[in-house]
Motif scaffolding. Sequence first.
Motif, PDB file in Angstrom:
ATOM      1  N   MET A  24      15.822  68.504  25.931  1.00  0.00           N
ATOM      2  CA  MET A  24      15.704  68.245  24.500  1.00  0.00           C
ATOM      3  C   MET A  24      14.410  68.781  23.896  1.00  0.00           C
ATOM      4  SD  MET A  24      14.944  64.191  24.046  1.00  0.00           S
ATOM      5  CE  MET A  24      16.359  63.652  25.003  1.00  0.00           C
ATOM      6  N   TYR A  25      13.442  69.116  24.738  1.00  0.00           N
ATOM      7  CA  TYR A  25      12.177  69.635  24.225  1.00  0.00           C
ATOM      8  C   TYR A  25      12.196  71.148  24.002  1.00  0.00           C
ATOM      9  CZ  TYR A  25       9.873  65.229  25.586  1.00  0.00           C
ATOM     10  OH  TYR A  25       9.495  63.916  25.718  1.00  0.00           O
ATOM     11  N   ALA A  26      13.030  71.871  24.738  1.00  0.00           N
ATOM     12  CA  ALA A  26      12.887  73.323  24.825  1.00  0.00           C
ATOM     13  C   ALA A  26      12.938  74.019  23.473  1.00  0.00           C
ATOM     14  CB  ALA A  26      13.950  73.896  25.762  1.00  0.00           C
ATOM     15  N   GLY A  27      14.001  73.805  22.714  1.00  0.00           N
ATOM     16  CA  GLY A  27      14.166  74.543  21.472  1.00  0.00           C
ATOM     17  C   GLY A  27      13.135  74.202  20.418  1.00  0.00           C
ATOM     18  N   ILE A  28      12.922  72.924  20.166  1.00  0.00           N
ATOM     19  CA  ILE A  28      11.980  72.528  19.121  1.00  0.00           C
ATOM     20  C   ILE A  28      10.560  72.938  19.476  1.00  0.00           C
ATOM     21  CG2 ILE A  28      11.782  70.183  20.075  1.00  0.00           C
ATOM     22  CD1 ILE A  28      11.417  71.312  16.365  1.00  0.00           C
ATOM     23  N   HIS A  29      10.220  72.892  20.745  1.00  0.00           N
ATOM     24  CA  HIS A  29       8.869  73.293  21.125  1.00  0.00           C
ATOM     25  C   HIS A  29       8.670  74.801  20.991  1.00  0.00           C
ATOM     26  CE1 HIS A  29       7.468  69.495  23.517  1.00  0.00           C
ATOM     27  NE2 HIS A  29       7.718  69.257  22.242  1.00  0.00           N
ATOM     28  N   LYS A  30       9.713  75.587  21.248  1.00  0.00           N
ATOM     29  CA  LYS A  30       9.594  77.023  20.995  1.00  0.00           C
ATOM     30  C   LYS A  30       9.364  77.270  19.508  1.00  0.00           C
ATOM     31  CE  LYS A  30      12.051  79.000  24.947  1.00  0.00           C
ATOM     32  NZ  LYS A  30      13.101  79.951  25.402  1.00  0.00           N
ATOM     33  N   ALA A  31      10.079  76.523  18.663  1.00  0.00           N
ATOM     34  CA  ALA A  31       9.901  76.662  17.219  1.00  0.00           C
ATOM     35  C   ALA A  31       8.486  76.272  16.801  1.00  0.00           C
ATOM     36  CB  ALA A  31      10.917  75.793  16.488  1.00  0.00           C
ATOM     37  N   LEU A  32       8.003  75.157  17.315  1.00  0.00           N
ATOM     38  CA  LEU A  32       6.669  74.693  16.934  1.00  0.00           C
ATOM     39  C   LEU A  32       5.586  75.647  17.404  1.00  0.00           C
ATOM     40  CD1 LEU A  32       7.026  70.856  17.598  1.00  0.00           C
ATOM     41  CD2 LEU A  32       6.657  71.957  15.376  1.00  0.00           C
ATOM     42  N   ARG A  33       5.708  76.148  18.626  1.00  0.00           N
ATOM     43  CA  ARG A  33       4.705  77.099  19.116  1.00  0.00           C
ATOM     44  C   ARG A  33       4.672  78.341  18.228  1.00  0.00           C
ATOM     45  NH1 ARG A  33       6.827  75.354  24.436  1.00  0.00           N
ATOM     46  NH2 ARG A  33       5.178  74.212  25.533  1.00  0.00           N
ATOM     47  N   ALA A  34       5.838  78.843  17.858  1.00  0.00           N
ATOM     48  CA  ALA A  34       5.886  80.037  17.017  1.00  0.00           C
ATOM     49  C   ALA A  34       5.297  79.772  15.638  1.00  0.00           C
ATOM     50  CB  ALA A  34       7.326  80.521  16.892  1.00  0.00           C
ATOM     51  N   LEU A  35       5.668  78.653  15.034  1.00  0.00           N
ATOM     52  CA  LEU A  35       5.161  78.331  13.696  1.00  0.00           C
ATOM     53  C   LEU A  35       3.662  78.071  13.731  1.00  0.00           C
ATOM     54  CD1 LEU A  35       5.561  77.765  10.721  1.00  0.00           C
ATOM     55  CD2 LEU A  35       6.334  75.455  11.307  1.00  0.00           C
ATOM     56  N   MET A  36       3.192  77.367  14.752  1.00  0.00           N
ATOM     57  CA  MET A  36       1.757  77.122  14.872  1.00  0.00           C
ATOM     58  C   MET A  36       0.976  78.424  15.013  1.00  0.00           C
ATOM     59  SD  MET A  36       1.580  73.833  17.418  1.00  0.00           S
ATOM     60  CE  MET A  36       2.190  72.227  16.922  1.00  0.00           C
ATOM     61  N   ALA A  37       1.446  79.306  15.888  1.00  0.00           N
ATOM     62  CA  ALA A  37       0.742  80.564  16.111  1.00  0.00           C
ATOM     63  C   ALA A  37       0.743  81.423  14.859  1.00  0.00           C
ATOM     64  CB  ALA A  37       1.383  81.314  17.277  1.00  0.00           C
ATOM     65  N   ASP A  38       1.880  81.506  14.191  1.00  0.00           N
ATOM     66  CA  ASP A  38       1.977  82.337  12.997  1.00  0.00           C
ATOM     67  C   ASP A  38       1.121  81.784  11.860  1.00  0.00           C
ATOM     68  OD1 ASP A  38       3.717  84.677  11.861  1.00  0.00           O
ATOM     69  OD2 ASP A  38       3.727  83.135  10.297  1.00  0.00           O
ATOM     70  N   THR A  39       1.088  80.463  11.731  1.00  0.00           N
ATOM     71  CA  THR A  39       0.269  79.852  10.680  1.00  0.00           C
ATOM     72  C   THR A  39      -1.211  80.076  10.954  1.00  0.00           C
ATOM     73  OG1 THR A  39       1.966  78.154  10.347  1.00  0.00           O
ATOM     74  CG2 THR A  39      -0.219  77.710   9.441  1.00  0.00           C
ATOM     75  N   LEU A  40      -1.613  79.942  12.208  1.00  0.00           N
ATOM     76  CA  LEU A  40      -3.009  80.196  12.564  1.00  0.00           C
ATOM     77  C   LEU A  40      -3.396  81.640  12.234  1.00  0.00           C
ATOM     78  CD1 LEU A  40      -5.642  79.207  13.904  1.00  0.00           C
ATOM     79  CD2 LEU A  40      -4.679  79.954  16.097  1.00  0.00           C
ATOM     80  N   ILE A  41      -2.533  82.580  12.572  1.00  0.00           N
ATOM     81  CA  ILE A  41      -2.801  83.987  12.267  1.00  0.00           C
ATOM     82  C   ILE A  41      -2.883  84.194  10.759  1.00  0.00           C
ATOM     83  CG2 ILE A  41      -1.786  86.308  12.358  1.00  0.00           C
ATOM     84  CD1 ILE A  41      -0.634  85.478  15.123  1.00  0.00           C
ATOM     85  N   THR A  42      -1.996  83.543  10.019  1.00  0.00           N
ATOM     86  CA  THR A  42      -1.998  83.668   8.558  1.00  0.00           C
ATOM     87  C   THR A  42      -3.311  83.199   7.961  1.00  0.00           C
ATOM     88  OG1 THR A  42       0.408  83.423   8.405  1.00  0.00           O
ATOM     89  CG2 THR A  42      -0.873  82.871   6.436  1.00  0.00           C
ATOM     90  N   VAL A  43      -3.801  82.056   8.409  1.00  0.00           N
ATOM     91  CA  VAL A  43      -5.072  81.544   7.895  1.00  0.00           C
ATOM     92  C   VAL A  43      -6.210  82.483   8.268  1.00  0.00           C
ATOM     93  CG1 VAL A  43      -6.741  79.647   8.023  1.00  0.00           C
ATOM     94  CG2 VAL A  43      -4.293  79.144   7.898  1.00  0.00           C
ATOM     95  N   GLY A  44      -6.186  82.988   9.498  1.00  0.00           N
ATOM     96  CA  GLY A  44      -7.255  83.860   9.958  1.00  0.00           C
ATOM     97  C   GLY A  44      -7.377  85.153   9.172  1.00  0.00           C
ATOM     98  N   ARG A  45      -6.265  85.658   8.643  1.00  0.00           N
ATOM     99  CA  ARG A  45      -6.319  86.932   7.922  1.00  0.00           C
ATOM    100  C   ARG A  45      -6.267  86.758   6.402  1.00  0.00           C
ATOM    101  NH1 ARG A  45      -0.510  88.733  10.268  1.00  0.00           N
ATOM    102  NH2 ARG A  45       0.842  87.549   8.863  1.00  0.00           N
ATOM    103  N   THR A  46      -6.376  85.521   5.925  1.00  0.00           N
ATOM    104  CA  THR A  46      -6.337  85.270   4.485  1.00  0.00           C
ATOM    105  C   THR A  46      -7.569  85.831   3.793  1.00  0.00           C
ATOM    106  OG1 THR A  46      -4.972  83.289   4.743  1.00  0.00           O
ATOM    107  CG2 THR A  46      -6.278  83.462   2.726  1.00  0.00           C
TER     108      THR A  46
END
Length: 247
Positions: A24-46
């Motif tokens: 039950m963790y696999a899919g949602i955690h893949k989504a969260l890891r991707a969203l977290m990483a992308d959001t961090l990158i977005t803030v870093g290049r703002t």
Amino acid sequence: MQSHALEMAHVAATARTHLGRFNMYAGIHKALRALMADTLITVGRTDPTDAADVAHASTRVGELMDLCASHVVHENNFVHPALEARCPGVCGSVARDHEGHLHHIAHLRDAAQALVGLEAAEREAALQALYLALALFVADNFQHMHVEETVHNTALWAAYNDAELIGIHDALLATIPPAEMMLVMRWMLPQLNAPERLGVMQGMRAGAPAPVFDGMLSATQGLLNQRDWTKLARGLDVPPVPGLVVG
């Protein structure tokens, strides 16, 4: 380094042992890891001199924080009670992590919202502070999810059969509002491997109204590269030609 290598070998062996079990963790955690990483990158290049850029970063962080807070609630309300019912005490450290995460979420949400009201000269320092704080939050959550996917999954698999786990998961899913579900699917489906993605879409086709499935399939087509879309279309027996989506 040796300790780390041994830990990774143990995790890999555990994963192989439990291939085929419902996770039950696999899919949602893949989504969260991707969203977290992308959001961090977005803030870093703002660009701090661009008000629209700053507003976008603020919105993205707020969106992530809302989803993370909701995820904590879902796990607290469904997964942890199931674990404590048959494996008392196993949730202790993770439950404490959740309390800390909610404090961090509130702080990061406030910091992101404050960005849009700052003068141009103040934005650079505020963005850097937000970037560093968000990076620590992401790092902490990556470690946290690792524990859940190893320690908690081991406990769940030992205490419950797959039918019971699916029942817990389905009860959790039933409480998720449509907008949140769409956000999760947006970040989850492209991150799944081909068999996982096909399984999710087959389950949706079996359980959702045809218009809902058709809409999600069309949206998914726009999220995948051509190779992944072709595999999914073949598995679902729909035309892999863009624009020809059949429910």
